[in-house]
Write a protein that holds these residues in place. Structure first.
Motif, PDB file in Angstrom:
ATOM      1  N   ALA A   1       0.795  -1.224   0.000  1.00  0.00           N
ATOM      2  CA  ALA A   1       0.000   0.000   0.000  1.00  0.00           C
ATOM      3  C   ALA A   1       0.831   1.279   0.000  1.00  0.00           C
ATOM      4  CB  ALA A   1      -0.957   0.001   1.191  1.00  0.00           C
ATOM      5  N   ASP A   2       2.129   1.201  -0.254  1.00  0.00           N
ATOM      6  CA  ASP A   2       2.937   2.415  -0.299  1.00  0.00           C
ATOM      7  C   ASP A   2       2.410   3.374  -1.376  1.00  0.00           C
ATOM      8  OD1 ASP A   2       4.503   1.485   1.709  1.00  0.00           O
ATOM      9  OD2 ASP A   2       6.370   1.420   0.568  1.00  0.00           O
ATOM     10  N   PRO A   3       2.449   4.680  -1.127  1.00  0.00           N
ATOM     11  CA  PRO A   3       1.877   5.641  -2.076  1.00  0.00           C
ATOM     12  C   PRO A   3       2.438   5.557  -3.488  1.00  0.00           C
ATOM     13  CG  PRO A   3       2.304   6.706   0.026  1.00  0.00           C
ATOM     14  CD  PRO A   3       2.912   5.345   0.113  1.00  0.00           C
ATOM     15  N   ASP A   4       3.749   5.266  -3.620  1.00  0.00           N
ATOM     16  CA  ASP A   4       4.319   5.242  -4.973  1.00  0.00           C
ATOM     17  C   ASP A   4       3.848   4.036  -5.780  1.00  0.00           C
ATOM     18  OD1 ASP A   4       5.933   3.771  -3.115  1.00  0.00           O
ATOM     19  OD2 ASP A   4       7.528   3.636  -4.588  1.00  0.00           O
ATOM     20  N   HIS A   5       3.091   3.139  -5.155  1.00  0.00           N
ATOM     21  CA  HIS A   5       2.517   1.996  -5.871  1.00  0.00           C
ATOM     22  C   HIS A   5       0.992   2.064  -5.953  1.00  0.00           C
ATOM     23  CE1 HIS A   5       6.160  -0.659  -6.135  1.00  0.00           C
ATOM     24  NE2 HIS A   5       6.567   0.268  -5.282  1.00  0.00           N
TER      25      HIS A   5
ATOM     26  N   LYS B   1      -7.039  -3.986   3.600  1.00  0.00           N
ATOM     27  CA  LYS B   1      -7.386  -3.136   4.745  1.00  0.00           C
ATOM     28  C   LYS B   1      -6.687  -1.783   4.654  1.00  0.00           C
ATOM     29  CE  LYS B   1      -8.180  -6.835   8.138  1.00  0.00           C
ATOM     30  NZ  LYS B   1      -7.679  -7.428   9.415  1.00  0.00           N
ATOM     31  N   GLU B   2      -5.406  -1.815   4.316  1.00  0.00           N
ATOM     32  CA  GLU B   2      -4.649  -0.566   4.216  1.00  0.00           C
ATOM     33  C   GLU B   2      -5.152   0.294   3.057  1.00  0.00           C
ATOM     34  OE1 GLU B   2      -0.375  -1.808   6.186  1.00  0.00           O
ATOM     35  OE2 GLU B   2      -0.581  -1.926   4.004  1.00  0.00           O
ATOM     36  N   LEU B   3      -5.455  -0.343   1.935  1.00  0.00           N
ATOM     37  CA  LEU B   3      -5.941   0.402   0.775  1.00  0.00           C
ATOM     38  C   LEU B   3      -7.293   1.050   1.055  1.00  0.00           C
ATOM     39  CD1 LEU B   3      -5.009  -2.068  -2.103  1.00  0.00           C
ATOM     40  CD2 LEU B   3      -3.996   0.167  -1.685  1.00  0.00           C
ATOM     41  N   ARG B   4      -8.122   0.382   1.841  1.00  0.00           N
ATOM     42  CA  ARG B   4      -9.442   0.950   2.167  1.00  0.00           C
ATOM     43  C   ARG B   4      -9.328   2.201   3.032  1.00  0.00           C
ATOM     44  NH1 ARG B   4     -13.698  -1.768   0.389  1.00  0.00           N
ATOM     45  NH2 ARG B   4     -13.539  -3.994  -0.109  1.00  0.00           N
ATOM     46  N   ARG B   5      -8.161   2.425   3.626  1.00  0.00           N
ATOM     47  CA  ARG B   5      -7.964   3.632   4.433  1.00  0.00           C
ATOM     48  C   ARG B   5      -7.473   4.826   3.605  1.00  0.00           C
ATOM     49  NH1 ARG B   5      -6.100  -0.215   8.459  1.00  0.00           N
ATOM     50  NH2 ARG B   5      -3.912   0.133   7.914  1.00  0.00           N
ATOM     51  N   GLN B   6      -7.181   4.591   2.337  1.00  0.00           N
ATOM     52  CA  GLN B   6      -6.780   5.700   1.469  1.00  0.00           C
ATOM     53  C   GLN B   6      -8.049   6.413   0.993  1.00  0.00           C
ATOM     54  OE1 GLN B   6      -4.190   4.191  -1.600  1.00  0.00           O
ATOM     55  NE2 GLN B   6      -2.488   3.973  -0.190  1.00  0.00           N
TER      56      GLN B   6
ATOM     57  N   SER C   1     -10.425  10.059  -0.291  1.00  0.00           N
ATOM     58  CA  SER C   1     -10.637  11.380  -0.879  1.00  0.00           C
ATOM     59  C   SER C   1     -11.765  12.032  -0.079  1.00  0.00           C
ATOM     60  CB  SER C   1     -11.037  11.245  -2.347  1.00  0.00           C
ATOM     61  OG  SER C   1     -12.366  10.748  -2.457  1.00  0.00           O
ATOM     62  N   LYS C   2     -12.297  13.125  -0.557  1.00  0.00           N
ATOM     63  CA  LYS C   2     -13.410  13.758   0.169  1.00  0.00           C
ATOM     64  C   LYS C   2     -14.660  12.888   0.156  1.00  0.00           C
ATOM     65  CE  LYS C   2     -15.708  16.533  -3.412  1.00  0.00           C
ATOM     66  NZ  LYS C   2     -16.187  17.884  -3.741  1.00  0.00           N
ATOM     67  N   TYR C   3     -14.671  11.880  -0.752  1.00  0.00           N
ATOM     68  CA  TYR C   3     -15.806  10.967  -0.825  1.00  0.00           C
ATOM     69  C   TYR C   3     -15.656   9.770   0.106  1.00  0.00           C
ATOM     70  CZ  TYR C   3     -16.597  13.656  -5.080  1.00  0.00           C
ATOM     71  OH  TYR C   3     -16.787  14.675  -5.972  1.00  0.00           O
ATOM     72  N   GLY C   4     -14.581   9.756   0.903  1.00  0.00           N
ATOM     73  CA  GLY C   4     -14.313   8.623   1.771  1.00  0.00           C
ATOM     74  C   GLY C   4     -13.317   7.680   1.124  1.00  0.00           C
ATOM     75  N   SER C   5     -13.367   6.411   1.494  1.00  0.00           N
ATOM     76  CA  SER C   5     -12.447   5.406   0.966  1.00  0.00           C
ATOM     77  C   SER C   5     -12.516   5.354  -0.557  1.00  0.00           C
ATOM     78  CB  SER C   5     -12.807   4.034   1.537  1.00  0.00           C
ATOM     79  OG  SER C   5     -12.183   3.001   0.805  1.00  0.00           O
ATOM     80  N   MET C   6     -11.342   5.446  -1.205  1.00  0.00           N
ATOM     81  CA  MET C   6     -11.310   5.403  -2.663  1.00  0.00           C
ATOM     82  C   MET C   6     -11.851   4.074  -3.174  1.00  0.00           C
ATOM     83  SD  MET C   6     -10.016   8.308  -3.792  1.00  0.00           S
ATOM     84  CE  MET C   6      -9.279   8.029  -5.401  1.00  0.00           C
ATOM     85  N   LEU C   7     -11.398   2.961  -2.561  1.00  0.00           N
ATOM     86  CA  LEU C   7     -11.864   1.656  -3.021  1.00  0.00           C
ATOM     87  C   LEU C   7     -13.376   1.515  -2.867  1.00  0.00           C
ATOM     88  CD1 LEU C   7      -9.295  -1.098  -1.966  1.00  0.00           C
ATOM     89  CD2 LEU C   7      -9.768  -0.206  -4.246  1.00  0.00           C
ATOM     90  N   GLU C   8     -13.901   1.943  -1.725  1.00  0.00           N
ATOM     91  CA  GLU C   8     -15.339   1.820  -1.508  1.00  0.00           C
ATOM     92  C   GLU C   8     -16.119   2.706  -2.469  1.00  0.00           C
ATOM     93  OE1 GLU C   8     -16.063   2.446   2.643  1.00  0.00           O
ATOM     94  OE2 GLU C   8     -14.808   0.725   3.224  1.00  0.00           O
ATOM     95  N   TYR C   9     -15.557   3.864  -2.787  1.00  0.00           N
ATOM     96  CA  TYR C   9     -16.198   4.748  -3.766  1.00  0.00           C
ATOM     97  C   TYR C   9     -16.317   4.056  -5.122  1.00  0.00           C
ATOM     98  CZ  TYR C   9     -16.678   8.743  -6.967  1.00  0.00           C
ATOM     99  OH  TYR C   9     -17.088   9.601  -7.954  1.00  0.00           O
ATOM    100  N   TYR C  10     -15.238   3.406  -5.558  1.00  0.00           N
ATOM    101  CA  TYR C  10     -15.283   2.729  -6.855  1.00  0.00           C
ATOM    102  C   TYR C  10     -16.179   1.493  -6.816  1.00  0.00           C
ATOM    103  CZ  TYR C  10     -11.524   5.885  -8.113  1.00  0.00           C
ATOM    104  OH  TYR C  10     -10.787   7.023  -8.361  1.00  0.00           O
ATOM    105  N   GLU C  11     -16.236   0.836  -5.665  1.00  0.00           N
ATOM    106  CA  GLU C  11     -17.195  -0.265  -5.517  1.00  0.00           C
ATOM    107  C   GLU C  11     -18.624   0.250  -5.630  1.00  0.00           C
ATOM    108  OE1 GLU C  11     -15.688  -3.690  -2.585  1.00  0.00           O
ATOM    109  OE2 GLU C  11     -15.490  -1.690  -1.705  1.00  0.00           O
ATOM    110  N   ASP C  12     -18.926   1.320  -4.900  1.00  0.00           N
ATOM    111  CA  ASP C  12     -20.275   1.872  -4.904  1.00  0.00           C
ATOM    112  C   ASP C  12     -20.678   2.361  -6.291  1.00  0.00           C
ATOM    113  OD1 ASP C  12     -20.412   1.354  -2.209  1.00  0.00           O
ATOM    114  OD2 ASP C  12     -19.999   3.425  -1.580  1.00  0.00           O
ATOM    115  N   MET C  13     -19.693   2.854  -7.049  1.00  0.00           N
ATOM    116  CA  MET C  13     -19.977   3.314  -8.425  1.00  0.00           C
ATOM    117  C   MET C  13     -20.093   2.151  -9.406  1.00  0.00           C
ATOM    118  SD  MET C  13     -20.108   6.715  -8.407  1.00  0.00           S
ATOM    119  CE  MET C  13     -19.481   7.503  -9.884  1.00  0.00           C
TER     120      MET C  13
END
Length: 284
Positions: free
Chosen positions: A76-80, A117-122, A124-136
């Motif tokens: 989950a490092d940012p550069d990846h 788990k770590e990725l789900r903590r990344q 944006s203003k919409y909350g978790s990025m992964l969950e946002y893309y799941e919801d979309m």
């Protein structure tokens, strides 16, 4: 199997913004392979991408990738991971969505459980990025320890007991490739690593004299965190690996594409990656 190095650079891309060193000036003028995007890899047989650095859009366009079905993350490092918006770029059709048509073929996004788990903590203003893309409806996200598709097996091997960094072992009945891009020292001991045709590995300091003449002393703490070339040779010999390709090449190493071509002549079966490098393994 056909594998392509989408990005061969490290946590700092080449050319580094504003930098006027020899390597960065040359990369601005000549482009790829002197220029390097962040570390990522593509397995053409499965339309599978590993990792999404910030410049993944440009890297995918340069590599002329035509299709992606799956994205896996090594850690989950940012550069990846900070190019994760590529999910939106690949799958969102705002015009279709405006008339009620949603994505019919979401991406599969996977990683080992602790990494998810770590990725789900990344956020944006919409909350978790992964969950946002799941919801979309753009991605289906799941824990993954292995993957089988089209006669290819991918084993996700944890580097240590934390389960937060992955070594990928990609194989079929005829050949095996190990992809270990980052944070893999100390290298885990596993029977799966023996007699692979190819090891693609990052985390390596290339040379004792680095950018701007910096000399890496024996006492420098980087030697504890990253491999040196002698240790890569030892890994190659220990696991009886046919070919080693070093990726995640840092701007700090102060070496150009031409420098790496000269350097690899000093080693038997060790090469240095570049953006767009293709690794084609025969089926028998």
């Amino acid at each position: 199997m056909k594998i392509k190095i989408i990005g061969s650079g490290g946590c700092v891309s080449i050319p580094r913004p504003l930098c006027q060193c020899r390597i960065c000036r040359e990369a601005r003028i000549k482009g790829v392979p002197y220029a390097r995007c962040g570390c990522s890899l593509y397995l053409e047989d499965l339309n599978l991408l590993i990792d999404t650095p910030e410049d993944i859009n440009a890297a995918l366009n340069h590599a002329d990738v035509k299709e992606i079905d799956t994205i896996l993350f090594s850690h989950a490092d940012p550069d990846h991971t900070m190019g994760i918006r590529v999910i939106e770029q690949l799958k969102m059709d705002w015009l279709a969505r405006s008339v009620g048509i949603t994505c019919g073929h979401p991406l599969t996004v996977g990683a080992m459980p602790e990494i998810i788990k770590e990725l789900r903590r990344q956020c944006s203003k919409y909350g978790s990025m992964l969950e946002y893309y799941e919801d979309m409806g753009l991605a289906k996200v799941g824990n993954m320890n292995h993957m089988d598709k089209n006669g290819i097996h991918i084993e996700l091997v944890p580097v240590d007991e934390s389960g937060t960094v992955t070594v990928f072992v990609i194989g079929n009945h005829h050949q095996k490739v190990i992809y270990a891009p980052c944070d893999v020292k100390p290298f885990p001991d596993h029977l799966l690593f023996y007699k692979a045709e190819v090891l693609i590995i990052g985390n390596t300091i290339v040379g004792d004299q680095l950018k701007d003449g910096f000399v890496l002393e024996e006492t420098n703490d980087l030697r504890k965190e990253l491999f040196v070339m002698k240790e890569i040779v030892e890994l190659k010999d220990k696991y009886q690996i046919g070919r080693v390709i070093i990726t995640h090449l840092e701007e700090d190493w102060g070496k150009s594409y031409d420098d790496y071509l000269r350097l690899q002549k000093q080693y038997d079966g060790i090469e240095f990656a570049y953006d767009g490098m293709e690794i084609l393994l025969p089926t028998s």
